[in-house]
Every structure is written in structure tokens, then in C-alpha cells.
Scaffold this motif. Structure first.
Motif, mmCIF file in Angstrom:
data_model
loop_
_atom_site.group_PDB
_atom_site.id
_atom_site.type_symbol
_atom_site.label_atom_id
_atom_site.label_comp_id
_atom_site.label_asym_id
_atom_site.label_seq_id
_atom_site.Cartn_x
_atom_site.Cartn_y
_atom_site.Cartn_z
ATOM 1 N N THR A 136 -9.057 4.178 3.108
ATOM 2 C CA THR A 136 -9.985 3.423 2.264
ATOM 3 C C THR A 136 -10.839 2.456 3.092
ATOM 4 O OG1 THR A 136 -8.171 1.878 1.874
ATOM 5 C CG2 THR A 136 -8.578 3.516 0.165
ATOM 6 N N MET A 194 0.849 -1.199 0.000
ATOM 7 C CA MET A 194 0.000 0.000 0.000
ATOM 8 C C MET A 194 0.880 1.243 0.000
ATOM 9 S SD MET A 194 -3.197 0.171 -0.111
ATOM 10 C CE MET A 194 -4.840 0.335 0.454
ATOM 11 N N LYS A 195 0.456 2.268 -0.725
ATOM 12 C CA LYS A 195 1.148 3.545 -0.679
ATOM 13 C C LYS A 195 1.252 3.984 0.789
ATOM 14 C CE LYS A 195 0.773 7.380 -3.878
ATOM 15 N NZ LYS A 195 0.959 6.577 -5.077
ATOM 16 N N VAL A 198 -11.884 -4.730 -4.052
ATOM 17 C CA VAL A 198 -11.872 -4.646 -5.511
ATOM 18 C C VAL A 198 -10.733 -5.469 -6.091
ATOM 19 C CG1 VAL A 198 -11.588 -3.084 -7.458
ATOM 20 C CG2 VAL A 198 -12.993 -2.399 -5.526
ATOM 21 N N SER A 199 -9.589 -5.426 -5.447
ATOM 22 C CA SER A 199 -8.422 -6.139 -5.962
ATOM 23 C C SER A 199 -8.613 -7.649 -5.921
ATOM 24 C CB SER A 199 -7.199 -5.735 -5.146
ATOM 25 O OG SER A 199 -6.132 -6.585 -5.430
ATOM 26 N N THR A 200 -9.205 -8.169 -4.847
ATOM 27 C CA THR A 200 -9.370 -9.627 -4.725
ATOM 28 C C THR A 200 -10.694 -10.109 -5.295
ATOM 29 O OG1 THR A 200 -10.421 -9.431 -2.563
ATOM 30 C CG2 THR A 200 -8.022 -9.697 -2.592
ATOM 31 N N GLU A 247 -8.575 -11.519 3.858
ATOM 32 C CA GLU A 247 -8.004 -11.006 2.613
ATOM 33 C C GLU A 247 -8.445 -9.581 2.328
ATOM 34 O OE1 GLU A 247 -5.844 -12.615 1.036
ATOM 35 O OE2 GLU A 247 -6.176 -14.751 1.290
ATOM 36 N N VAL A 255 -1.439 6.077 2.451
ATOM 37 C CA VAL A 255 -2.725 5.399 2.587
ATOM 38 C C VAL A 255 -2.643 4.344 3.677
ATOM 39 C CG1 VAL A 255 -4.476 4.039 1.401
ATOM 40 C CG2 VAL A 255 -3.238 5.812 0.161
ATOM 41 N N GLY A 295 -10.490 7.432 -6.512
ATOM 42 C CA GLY A 295 -9.497 7.692 -7.544
ATOM 43 C C GLY A 295 -9.584 9.127 -8.035
ATOM 44 N N ALA A 299 -10.145 -1.089 -1.350
ATOM 45 C CA ALA A 299 -9.135 -1.440 -2.359
ATOM 46 C C ALA A 299 -8.904 -2.938 -2.385
ATOM 47 C CB ALA A 299 -7.829 -0.714 -2.070
ATOM 48 N N ALA A 336 -7.165 10.608 -5.066
ATOM 49 C CA ALA A 336 -5.922 10.415 -5.816
ATOM 50 C C ALA A 336 -5.777 11.437 -6.932
ATOM 51 C CB ALA A 336 -5.865 9.003 -6.376
ATOM 52 N N TYR A 390 -7.403 10.057 3.121
ATOM 53 C CA TYR A 390 -6.708 8.977 2.405
ATOM 54 C C TYR A 390 -7.137 7.575 2.807
ATOM 55 C CZ TYR A 390 -3.552 12.458 0.482
ATOM 56 O OH TYR A 390 -3.040 13.548 -0.168
#
Lengths: 521, 57, 422
Positions: free
Chosen positions: C249, C1-2, C369-371, C340, C5, C411, C366, C415, C247
Motif C-alpha cells: 500500500t 497490519m495483515k 485514510v485511517s488517521t 503517523e 501486507v 479493496g 491505509a 483484497a 499487496y
């Protein structure tokens, strides 16, 4: 004919699994043609062209949906095929048992996989090209070295990835890197080879395989054999990964000598390689396929004309063994015997390869004797207009995109090469056919068996017209296919077995030289 | 010591994203490897992928 | 992760984990929340009277009659549709309500103070079983019960809790997790533990014996979910403390109104990201089926938001029967999936069957959505007929659209990405 299609939304399987499903469906009784693919625009096109997807079906499916398309003799045949597919689908999700009964572990995400393996240091990435760069970056951000097998990664992404890798002192082998040995473990399409003091860094995949298996055959061993991806030595990428790897190999206590296997690097990159290796304490040998020794004159780098020479030079330098020079008349008697059996029409050689570098080496050696040859991997006048149709002397890399679009790679699946062997046999002008036979991890369990059967059938199709078949196995005696058994199968089908790819090409060249000399006299 | 040279001294512990044959081959050679059950993140939506990249997920 | 964030999410999860929710008071809704007589609060994201599902409309009718704003059902319906009533989510006022969650002016609310952060959260008392506005009943008996809660239960509880100096709700939640509850669908242990905790003080503080008897009967008879409302307010007080972190999520609210489900995200302000509420998959009581079911409803998904409920199915083997063709292995697998998509693990809420591993806490949009893994919500299934009530129980999954919408918004706004170029 009954046509059936089905779209399963949001259902993902990797390309190899889908090909297995397609194979199972196609093989079902009464099925004329069938396929299971992800609904990308490209795949939908392929399926529609093959007559197993209607425009309506194509409209239903998006890139994250799985499409099943079937053309069969009857409704019953469709139903039976689908129920076979269901069985496959259900079993593919289950945990597999490895040979010793231990479950192969799976994880839902990269982070939990890293946790499950007890803290990872290496990632193998072979997801579709569209996602590959992001996944490779994610792995590197977590401190992992990466083997990036995927292709179709943009060159901008490649540079971005490699800049990150270099900054963080991580391996990024790829994109399109299919072969590597790290710390004695073979990755991708690679073979069981002895561990020893020879290390290599190579943009060339099958080139690396060939050199390593020859080294093993000559009694030498591999410390590290690292890939760089095919584009690494082009000007834009600048040799980023190759240079970092060479530096590390020079500093590696286990490494005694270093080899490079590649097509000739861009001028700028070559200069960097020479400047770098000049400072090295260990000898460096380069096999720049298609280049010449002037490239490295005065640099201290040894130049190998062929992959076999490269292996010999490396083993020599590492273990102090010396090898005799190639006997230029080695195949004279064999050539005389073969040409006596040809019809007046037979005059050409056809090379049918599954490995790109193997094909290229074949081309270079054949050209010395017969002049320029046609191919699907060269550009200019001798680029084959239609890869399906050979012209005069032709060498084909059947692992090239044209053949692998929607079809498994020829190292895995022999069907396309088998078909091509039979096609070439029907061409009355063909005298010699050269084949490679790649063994090891990732490759077909019995390529020699398939090639041998194809050759026997081809002979019948050609009404017993004599064609010389030459093959070499790119593999070791420890590979699971067992090189000895594979070579036996080839010989029993009347195929001449050469020591290695270069020797196979030299054998073919020797025959053609005698043939042309005889006819021109 | 350079990161690559450090790797050469370590035992490999691998994770595999993609074709399972690679994971199987590593395990067969006695190198631990865990298969990630990978599917396209964010259903392949390029806008979402862009945000995920920014977040360095 | 950034980094920026990750740090924001660390802070948000710390707020969730370290909250110290205490039941400290009982106040009427208008006193606690400052709402007016014509405001009706409800569960889930914003919704209009016209769009409300049957049970929620029933609850509104009951509430309007209870408040004396309408003499009968027809008058209540007319008033509700007249435009004079302001309908707002409980969430907008620091409150949460299970099922229809309808909350109005006179209703006594459980007041929970998050002593770690200094903020408050509120919920009505759980009415128990039978004809209750929670399930959309609106007959006379329902309204009478609401009056009893206001006139009798409320004052008794108020006196008790003020004298007690506050009841530690976290301790009850933590212990119950180790006793087979997951705190959303199953509160058997927590309700019992809670009652045992308050009984001595309650008995001491309530001098009228017959009133005490009534109150005790109320909280011990057909009221297994009595503690749910407390737990919900506790989680709401933690989630509100985690909201508003730039920032971050992390999801700070997840709620359904029977028609839509919505989430709020820590760094994305007051926005709701909504999608059609899911159908709940589970087990139906005899005589009922999917055809009878209302879609997912209630603010009780605040339990999952706070790291329990569906996050901790592995802690509650007794409910596996409700997980479709469920086996215990499935329960473990659901919770494994939740790790997860969450950012942290709770030190206080632990799962004995996973070697006391901390529960997955802090849903990260995040990671979802990613998994592609969506949060699991354990929940009751309520009949779409107002007043019929609970007809089964099972699990629903928050639809991925909630998270993809939220991520796109993040986003653009956080972002600063130009997402139009695709």
C-alpha cells in the motif's frame, strides 16, 4: 427570536466535549436553546425537534460535520454566545496540565500513543459504538487488554471480539462496561477502594460499584474487580469473558475469594459457571439479582440476595469477620414516625435512580412488600408506558437510553433527576421517594448538593406536604466528593441517609408496609 | 502463565481512545495513560472502514 | 497490519531506503527514453493540452519552438492543439521534472542509476532563475537557454560524469539533511555540496577554459535549486524500484500538473488516483498574493515520496517562515504527523533535531485514510502567468481523496472485497 445555525465540515469532538459546549452556549445570556452536535441523522432529528436546526441546516451537515444551532432573543445574543463557544473550542485543543503541572500527553494515533506510554498493556475504548468494535480489535491485535466502555456494539461483534480475546488471553471488558478495577486502578465510573483479597467478575456495572464500596466500608479490600459487559451471561455470548475471568481469579495469588454480580445468567451459562467453579480452590459468592438460591443449590457457590449481602459474605470469607443478620424491625420506629405525617392520599413510593442495578435491586426489595412496581427497565404489564410519567409505585432508571439520548448520564449531570424530583413532589399520592447518589471517578462533583437543593425546592412546591426522601451514597470516604460531606448535605435537607442501596430500599419498604398495614386495618 | 494472570503482575500503562475523563482519572491515580486524539477513521465511510479492517490497520 | 501486507510494505520501504542512486551519464531524451519527436513529456498525472494550466502551456510552446517543430508562438499553439503531439507524464518514462517538467526529444537528461536495483531514472537539468520553461516562459531568451544547455552544458557534464565513474547522490542528500535542507523547497546546502563534489572532476575534464567558466557561472549563479533535479531523479529511481510489489500500500509516485495532483501505489499498477491540485499556503514575495498563484505543480513531490521534503520539515528550521504562521514547534509537529502515515524510517536520511531519528519514509495509503493525516508537500508557488515564475513558497497537502480512491481500488482489486453492499 433569532435562529442561527452553522455547519463545520469534518470537525469531530467527542460526546462529552460537545455537551460541555452545548451547556456553555445554552447558558449564555439571551439564549433560549442551543446545541452543538455531530451531524448524524439521529442528532439532526433531535435538534430539529428542539427547534434549533432548520431543514436546510440539516441538509448541509453530514455525520462527520459539527452543527451549531442557536435560538436566541437577538442577533447580539447569538454573537455573544458564539464568541463564548469560540473560547471553549480554542482551549479544548490545548494540552491540559494535570494537577502536578505535568502535561497530559496526547498522541495522533494508537501506535504513537503506545510508543509514548512506553509500551502499553491496557486500552480504554469509549468511542461511538459504530467504531468501537474495530478500535477494540486494533488494540487487542497489539496485545492490549481492553476496557470497552462503548455501547451500541452488535452482539455479533461482541462474540467476535471475545473469541479473539479468549484465544489470545486478553481481557475484553464490555461492551457497555462502565466500571472496573484492575491492579488497584479504578477505571470508568469507579471509586477509591482499599486493596485486598476480594476479587469480582461482574456483568453488572453499578452492581460492581455498589458491592465494592460496601466491601471497602466493611473494612475489606479489592484485588481485582473485572467487568464483562452486560450481555456476557446471555445465551449467545455464553459467558465467554466471565468464565475466562473466573479462571484467572482462581489462579491469582492475591485473590482469596471470588464474587459474581449479575442478573441471572442464561441456563446454559449458569451450568458452565457451576461446572467451572466446582473445580475452584477458592470460595465463590454469587449475587444474581432477581434470581433465587435454588439456582446454585448443591454447587458450593454462596448465594447473596442483595449486593450488601454479597459484600458481607465476601468480607466474611476473606477476612474471617462476621456480620449480624439484618434486624427485620430496624426501621419500625422510623416508619411509624413518617406515616404519622402523611395525608390520607399519600400511599406510593417513587424510586429515581442513576444506576441501573441500583434501581433493579430497589425494585426487587420493594416488590416483596408492595407487589409489582412499574418501571422503565422491566417488561410486561408493569413496563411504564411513558417514562416521564410515574404510575402508582414506580422505580425509574434515569440512566436508561430514553433519558440519555442526547443528554449526559445522570451520574454526571443531575438536571433531569432534579426536575423529576420536583415533578414527583407535586403528585399528592407520593409518600416516599428513594434516590441513589453515586460518587467516585466519572461522577458529578456534588450530586448530594444538587439532590438536596432539589428536595428543598420540592418541599416548597408541595406546600410543605411531608414526603419521605431516602438516599444512599454509593461511594467511599476517599472519593473526591467525600462521602461524609455528601451524606451531611443530604441530611441537612431532611433526607434520610441509608447505609447502602439495599438498606435504602428496605427502609422505604418498611415504611410502606406500616402504611399499608395501618390503612388496611 | 495465562495472559490475564500475567497482567495482574504488571504495572499498567494505558492508552485512551474516547472520553478524556477516563485518561485523566487514570493519571490522577498514578497510572500512566496517553490520550489518543481520536476521530472517526476514514471519515466514517463504511466501505473504507471495510478495507481498513481487512488490512488490520 | 495483515502479515502479507506488512511484509509487502517492508519490501517496498526497503527498496526506497536501500536505493543507491548514482549520477552516471547524460543522454538526450530520445536516446535515454526512446520517445519520438512529437512526444512532449510533462509533470504530474496525464492531462490534455486543452486542460493544461498557463505555465505548462507556455512551457510546451517554448519546447516546440526549441525542437524546431514550430516557427513561432502561434504555430506552436496550433501544433499543440492539433492532435499531432502526444502529451505524456514524465513518470511514464522513468523521468521526473520540476514545475512544468516539460521534457522533449533533444533535451539532455541527467541519467541516474539505482545500483541497488539496476533501474534508471532521468531528469532535465535545472535551468536556474529568470525566463525558464520550468515556469512557463516561452520567449526567445528561454529557447536560447535550452539550446545552450543542449550544446554546451550537456556535453561538458556528460564527459565529466563518464570520467568520474559516477557521483553518489545519496551521500549528498544525507549530508544536506543534516545541514538544514529538506531537499525540496530548500537545496542551499545540497547544491553547494554537490558543486564542491563535482568541481575538481569538472575542472579536470573540461579542457576549454571559457566553456568551463560558463558552466561554472551557470551552476553557481541564480541556480540554488540546481541539485533538486538530481535529487528528484535519485528519488524516482528508488520509488520505481519500490513499485509493483503485490499487496503493498506504499505510494510510489506523487505528482502535480498544475491542475490535478495524482498518486500511484505500489500494488495498483499504472493507475493514477487524481484530485484537483491544492492551493499552496505560504508566504508571497512582495507584490504577489494568492490571486496570482497557480495551483500546485511539478513532479517534485517525488521528494516526499522518498522520505524527504515535507517529511523532514523538522530538519529545516530556515523554512518555518513559509509555514503560514509558522514557528519551529509547527515544523516539529508536521514531521511528527508524517511518522503517523509512513511505514518506515530511513537509516540514511536522519533528522538531527530529532536526535538523528530516521526520516519518515514510505507513505502508506491505509495509514493516511485511517488517521486522516495527509502528506505535507513543501513547495514553491508559481505564478499562473506563464514565465513570471516563483512568487512565493509554502506547503500544500495532498488531498485525502487521492488516498480514499486508492484504498477503495485496493479493496476491490487486491483484497477482493465487495464494497457495493453499503
Amino acid at each position: 427570536m433569532v435562529y442561527y445555525h452553522e455547519v463545520r465540515k469534518d470537525t469531530y469532538y467527542d460526546s462529552i466535549t460537545l455537551m460541555l459546549f452545548s451547556g456553555a452556549l445554552s447558558a449564555a445570556e439571551g439564549v433560549k436553546n442551543a446545541s452543538v452536535m455531530m451531524g448524524t441523522a439521529h442528532n439532526k432529528d433531535l435538534m430539529q425537534k428542539a427547534g434549533i436546526l432548520s431543514p436546510e441546516g440539516a441538509a448541509e451537515a453530514g455525520p462527520n460535520d459539527m452543527i451549531i444551532g442557536v435560538l436566541a432573543e437577538s442577533d447580539e445574543a447569538v454573537a455573544a454566545a458564539l464568541s463564548e463557544l469560540e473560547k471553549q473550542l480554542n482551549s479544548s485543543g490545548e494540552d491540559k496540565a494535570a494537577d502536578d503541572g505535568a502535561l497530559v500527553q496526547k498522541a495522533r494515533s494508537l501506535d504513537s500513543a503506545i510508543r509514548q506510554v512506553g509500551g502499553a498493556n491496557f486500552a480504554i475504548v469509549s468511542v461511538p459504538g459504530k467504531y468501537a468494535a474495530a478500535e477494540a480489535m486494533r488494540a487487542m491485535r497489539r496485545g492490549l487488554h481492553v476496557l470497552l466502555f462503548s455501547d451500541n456494539v452488535t452482539i455479533e461483534n461482541e462474540i467476535r471480539l471475545k473469541d479473539y480475546a479468549v484465544e489470545h488471553e486478553l481481557l475484553l471488558m464490555g461492551p457497555d462496561c462502565g466500571t472496573a478495577w484492575v491492579n488497584g486502578t479504578a477505571f470508568g465510573f469507579a471509586n477509591k477502594v482499599r486493596r485486598g483479597g476480594i476479587s469480582l467478575a461482574a456483568p453488572s456495572g453499578t452492581g460492581l460499584q455498589e458491592v465494592c464500596v460496601i466491601i471497602d466500608r466493611l473494612g475489606g479490600g479489592i484485588a481485582q474487580a473485572l467487568g464483562t459487559g452486560g450481555r456476557d451471561v446471555k445465551e449467545e455470548v455464553g459467558g465467554r469473558m466471565l468464565l475466562m475471568e473466573l479462571k484467572a481469579l482462581n489462579a491469582d495469588p492475591m485473590t482469596k475469594v471470588i464474587g459474581i454480580v449479575s442478573k441471572p445468567p442464561a441456563d446454559d451459562v449458569l451450568r458452565k459457571i457451576i461446572d467451572l467453579t466446582r473445580t475452584f480452590s477458592k470460595p465463590v459468592v454469587a449475587c444474581f439479582l432477581g434470581g433465587n438460591r435454588d439456582m446454585v443449590r448443591g454447587s458450593g457457590i454462596g448465594f447473596a440476595d442483595t449486593m450488601e449481602d454479597c459484600a458481607k459474605m465476601l468480607v466474611s470469607l476473606c477476612d474471617g469477620v462476621s456480620f449480624p443478620e439484618d434486624d427485620p424491625h430496624r426501621y419500625d420506629a422510623l416508619a411509624d414516625a413518617e406515616i404519622a405525617l402523611y395525608t390520607p392520599e399519600q400511599r406510593y413510593v417513587r424510586g429515581l435512580y442513576s444506576g441501573g442495578s441500583l434501581c433493579y435491586e430497589g425494585i426487587l426489595l420493594a416488590e416483596k412488600i408492595v407487589g409489582p412496581v412499574y418501571s422503565n427497565i422491566t417488561s410486561g404489564d408493569y413496563c411504564l408506558r411513558d417514562p416521564e410519567t410515574s404510575v402508582e409505585n414506580t422505580f425509574i432508571d434515569m440512566g436508561e437510553d430514553y433519558f440519555t439520548d442526547g443528554m449526559p448520564h445522570p451520574m454526571i449531570d443531575t438536571r433531569q433527576r432534579v426536575a423529576r424530583i420536583k415533578k414527583e413532589a407535586l403528585d399528592p399520592t407520593v409518600a416516599v421517594v428513594v434516590l441513589d447518589c453515586v460518587l467516585g471517578y466519572g461522577s458529578n462533583p456534588d450530586p448530594a448538593g444538587a439532590l438536596a437543593a432539589a428536595v428543598e425546592e420540592a418541599r416548597k412546591l408541595a406546600d410543605e406536604r411531608h414526603v419521605t426522601y431516602i438516599a444512599s451514597c454509593c461511594g467511599t470516604y476517599a472519593d473526591f466528593q467525600d462521602r461524609a460531606a455528601q451524606e451531611d448535605k443530604l441530611r441537612r435537607a431532611g433526607i434520610l441517609v441509608a447505609d447502602c442501596n439495599a438498606q435504602a430500599a428496605k427502609m422505604a419498604a418498611a415504611i410502606l408496609k406500616r402504611l399499608n398495614a395501618g390503612r388496611n386495618a | 502463565m495465562n495472559g490475564l494472570n500475567k497482567l495482574f503482575t504488571e504495572d499498567l500503562r494505558c492508552v485512551n481512545l474516547g472520553l478524556e475523563i477516563f485518561c485523566d482519572a487514570a493519571v490522577e491515580q498514578g497510572t500512566p495513560c496517553v490520550q489518543v486524539e481520536w476521530k472517526p477513521p476514514a471519515g466514517g465511510d463504511p466501505r473504507l472502514l471495510m478495507v481498513l479492517e481487512w488490512l488490520e490497520v | 497490519m495483515k502479515q502479507i501486507v506488512k511484509e509487502a510494505n517492508d519490501r517496498a520501504v526497503a527498496k526506497l531506503k536501500n536505493a543507491m542512486p548514482f549520477w552516471v551519464d547524460v543522454k538526450s531524451a530520445h536516446e535515454a527514453l526512446g520517445i519520438d519527436r512529437y512526444t512532449v513529456l510533462h509533470a504530474g498525472p496525464p492531462i490534455t493540452w486543452e486542460k493544461m494550466c498557463g505555465p505548462m502551456r507556455g512551457a510546451v510552446i517554448a519546447a516546440l519552438k526549441y525542437e524546431g517543430l514550430a516557427a513561432d508562438n502561434d504555430a506552436a499553439v496550433a501544433l499543440a492543439g492539433s492532435g499531432k503531439i502526444r502529451f505524456e507524464p514524465c513518470h511514464h518514462h522513468g523521468a521526473v521534472g520540476p514545475m512544468t517538467g516539460v521534457t522533449t526529444w533533444s533535451m539532455p537528461l541527467i541519467c541516474v542509476e539505482n545500483r541497488e536495483n539496476g533501474n534508471f531514472a532521468y531528469s532535465t537539468f535545472n535551468e536556474g532563475a529568470g525566463n525558464v520553461i520550468r515556469f512557463g516562459a516561452y520567449d526567445d531568451g528561454t529557447v536560447r537557454r535550452l539550446h545552450w544547455i543542449e550544446d554546451t552544458l550537456g556535453p561538458v557534464m556528460k564527459k565529466f560524469v563518464q570520467e568520474s565513474g559516477g557521483v553518489n547522490l545519496k551521500a549528498v542528500i544525507a549530508q544536506s539533511l543534516n545541514m538544514g535542507d529538506e531537499l525540496h523547497m530548500r537545496n542551499a546546502a545540497s547544491t553547494n555540496l554537490f558543486i564542491k563534489t563535482i568541481l575538481p572532476g569538472l575542472a579536470a575534464s573540461c579542457e576549454d577554459l571559457s566553456v568551463l567558466r560558463d558552466v561554472i557561472r551557470f551552476i553557481t549563479t541564480n541556480n540554488d535549486q540546481f541539485f533538486l533535479n538530481y535529487a528528484m531523479a535519485a528519488n524516482k529511481s528508488a520509488a520505481d524500484a519500490a513499485h509493483g510489489i503485490p499487496y503493498s500500500t506504499i505510494v510510489t509516485a506523487m505528482a502535480r500538473n498544475g491542475v490535478e495532483i495524482g498518486i500511484r501505489v505500489s500494488s495498483l499498477g499504472d493507475r493514477w488516483f487524481t484530485a484537483p491540485a491544492a492551493a499552496v499556503k505560504g508566504l508571497y514575495f512582495s507584490g504577489y498574493s494568492e490571486a496570482d498563484a497557480n495551483r500546485d505543480i511539478g513532479d517534485s513531490a517525488i521528494m516526499e515520496t522518498g522520505g524527504v521534503g515535507g517529511m523532514t520539515i523538522a530538519a529545516a528550521p530556515a523554512i518555518v517562515r513559509f509555514l503560514g504562521a509558522g514557528t519551529y514547534k509547527d515544523a516539529l509537529s508536521f514531521t511528527a504527523d508524517m511518522y503517523e502515515i509512513t511505514h518506515g524510517e530511513s537509516e540514511q536520511y536522519t533528522i538531527p533535531n530529532l536526535d538523528f531519528r530516521g526520516s519518515p519514509i514510505g507513505i502508506d495509503i491505509a495509514r493516511v485514510v485511517s488517521t486522516g493525516i495527509t502528506p505535507v508537500i513543501n513547495t514553491a508557488i508559481v505564478s499562473k502567468e506563464p514565465g513570471v515564475g516563483m512568487i512565493g513558497a509554502g506547503i500544500s497537502r495532498a488531498p485525502i481523496e487521492l488516498f480514499t480512491q486508492a484504498l477503495l481500488c485496493y479493496g476491490k482489486e487486491v483484497a477482493g472485497l465487495d464494497l457495493s453492499v453499503q
